[in-house]
Motif scaffolding. Structure first.
Motif, PDB file in Angstrom:
ATOM      1  N   ASP A  33     -24.048  56.521  46.619  1.00  0.00           N
ATOM      2  CA  ASP A  33     -23.098  57.200  45.745  1.00  0.00           C
ATOM      3  C   ASP A  33     -23.314  58.716  45.841  1.00  0.00           C
ATOM      4  O   ASP A  33     -24.316  59.234  45.335  1.00  0.00           O
ATOM      5  CB  ASP A  33     -23.289  56.723  44.310  1.00  0.00           C
ATOM      6  N   ARG A  34     -22.384  59.421  46.471  1.00  0.00           N
ATOM      7  CA  ARG A  34     -22.507  60.873  46.650  1.00  0.00           C
ATOM      8  C   ARG A  34     -22.566  61.623  45.335  1.00  0.00           C
ATOM      9  O   ARG A  34     -23.043  62.746  45.280  1.00  0.00           O
ATOM     10  CB  ARG A  34     -21.344  61.419  47.487  1.00  0.00           C
ATOM     11  N   THR A  35     -22.094  61.031  44.243  1.00  0.00           N
ATOM     12  CA  THR A  35     -22.109  61.722  42.944  1.00  0.00           C
ATOM     13  C   THR A  35     -23.461  61.586  42.243  1.00  0.00           C
ATOM     14  O   THR A  35     -23.677  62.223  41.219  1.00  0.00           O
ATOM     15  CB  THR A  35     -21.005  61.180  42.014  1.00  0.00           C
ATOM     16  N   LYS A  36     -24.358  60.762  42.771  1.00  0.00           N
ATOM     17  CA  LYS A  36     -25.686  60.563  42.176  1.00  0.00           C
ATOM     18  C   LYS A  36     -26.763  61.106  43.119  1.00  0.00           C
ATOM     19  O   LYS A  36     -27.473  60.357  43.775  1.00  0.00           O
ATOM     20  CB  LYS A  36     -25.927  59.084  41.892  1.00  0.00           C
ATOM     21  N   GLN A  37     -26.867  62.434  43.175  1.00  0.00           N
ATOM     22  CA  GLN A  37     -27.844  63.097  44.031  1.00  0.00           C
ATOM     23  C   GLN A  37     -29.232  63.032  43.404  1.00  0.00           C
ATOM     24  O   GLN A  37     -29.387  63.185  42.195  1.00  0.00           O
ATOM     25  CB  GLN A  37     -27.443  64.551  44.271  1.00  0.00           C
ATOM     26  N   VAL A  38     -30.240  62.790  44.233  1.00  0.00           N
ATOM     27  CA  VAL A  38     -31.620  62.681  43.793  1.00  0.00           C
ATOM     28  C   VAL A  38     -32.477  63.596  44.655  1.00  0.00           C
ATOM     29  O   VAL A  38     -32.231  63.730  45.852  1.00  0.00           O
ATOM     30  CB  VAL A  38     -32.117  61.215  43.938  1.00  0.00           C
ATOM     31  N   THR A  39     -33.495  64.222  44.051  1.00  0.00           N
ATOM     32  CA  THR A  39     -34.502  64.974  44.791  1.00  0.00           C
ATOM     33  C   THR A  39     -35.860  64.401  44.413  1.00  0.00           C
ATOM     34  O   THR A  39     -36.181  64.277  43.234  1.00  0.00           O
ATOM     35  CB  THR A  39     -34.438  66.475  44.464  1.00  0.00           C
ATOM     36  N   LEU A  40     -36.625  64.006  45.433  1.00  0.00           N
ATOM     37  CA  LEU A  40     -37.924  63.368  45.232  1.00  0.00           C
ATOM     38  C   LEU A  40     -39.001  64.127  45.995  1.00  0.00           C
ATOM     39  O   LEU A  40     -38.733  64.663  47.079  1.00  0.00           O
ATOM     40  CB  LEU A  40     -37.899  61.930  45.758  1.00  0.00           C
ATOM     41  N   THR A  41     -40.214  64.140  45.466  1.00  0.00           N
ATOM     42  CA  THR A  41     -41.356  64.729  46.163  1.00  0.00           C
ATOM     43  C   THR A  41     -42.520  63.760  46.071  1.00  0.00           C
ATOM     44  O   THR A  41     -42.782  63.190  45.005  1.00  0.00           O
ATOM     45  CB  THR A  41     -41.755  66.079  45.535  1.00  0.00           C
ATOM     46  N   GLY A  42     -43.193  63.561  47.194  1.00  0.00           N
ATOM     47  CA  GLY A  42     -44.358  62.679  47.215  1.00  0.00           C
ATOM     48  C   GLY A  42     -44.836  62.452  48.635  1.00  0.00           C
ATOM     49  O   GLY A  42     -44.208  62.898  49.601  1.00  0.00           O
ATOM     50  N   PRO A  43     -45.949  61.736  48.771  1.00  0.00           N
ATOM     51  CA  PRO A  43     -46.490  61.464  50.104  1.00  0.00           C
ATOM     52  C   PRO A  43     -45.736  60.345  50.815  1.00  0.00           C
ATOM     53  O   PRO A  43     -45.252  59.410  50.194  1.00  0.00           O
ATOM     54  CB  PRO A  43     -47.931  61.047  49.819  1.00  0.00           C
TER      55      PRO A  43
END
Length: 137
Positions: A33-43
């Motif tokens: 879903d292009r309207t539900k953008q997520v940014t994640l950080t981790g190993p």
């Protein structure tokens, strides 16, 4: 009549087998879903350099300290190599920041439109055409 039926059946079978891989491939826009953008950080826990899409698993810690494993889908390995990187571009155990649309079904999956290493180097820019967006200018 038997002489013409056999070649016709062989041709139909050949066409059916040739079309099977096309049916198996999914549309990125259909799954994310292009309207539900997520940014994640981790190993990075694991990298699968496979067709039709490479992917990696990463462990993301939330505000409470709970670790959740996310699956990050990438473009096809051939497309990634044309963009200048290989399976060694994302080091296992190294921290990355990933951005992209999340899965429509709510599962812990995103389609990476960007992957940034801990040193700030950006190693991937996803394909907007796969997401139904405009081609890059």
């Amino acid at each position: 009549m038997g002489h013409t039926l056999l070649p016709a059946v062989a041709i139909l079978c050949g066409l059916a087998f040739a079309a099977a891989p096309l049916v198996a491939h999914h549309s990125v826009a259909a799954q994310y879903d292009r309207t539900k953008q997520v940014t994640l950080t981790g190993p990075v826990a694991k990298l699968d350099w496979i067709n039709p899409h490479a992917r990696f698993l990463m462990d993301v810690k939330d505000a409470d300290g709970k670790v959740t494993r996310w699956e990050i889908e990438l473009s096809a390995p051939a497309m990634l190599m044309r963009q200048g990187w290989s399976r060694n571009a994302i080091p296992i155990g190294g921290s990355v920041t990933v951005s992209g649309p999340s899965a429509k079904d709510g599962s812990k999956m995103i389609y990476a439109t960007s992957v940034t290493l801990a040193d700030g180097k950006r190693v991937l820019s996803g394909s907007p055409q796969e997401l139904g967006g405009p081609a890059p200018q």
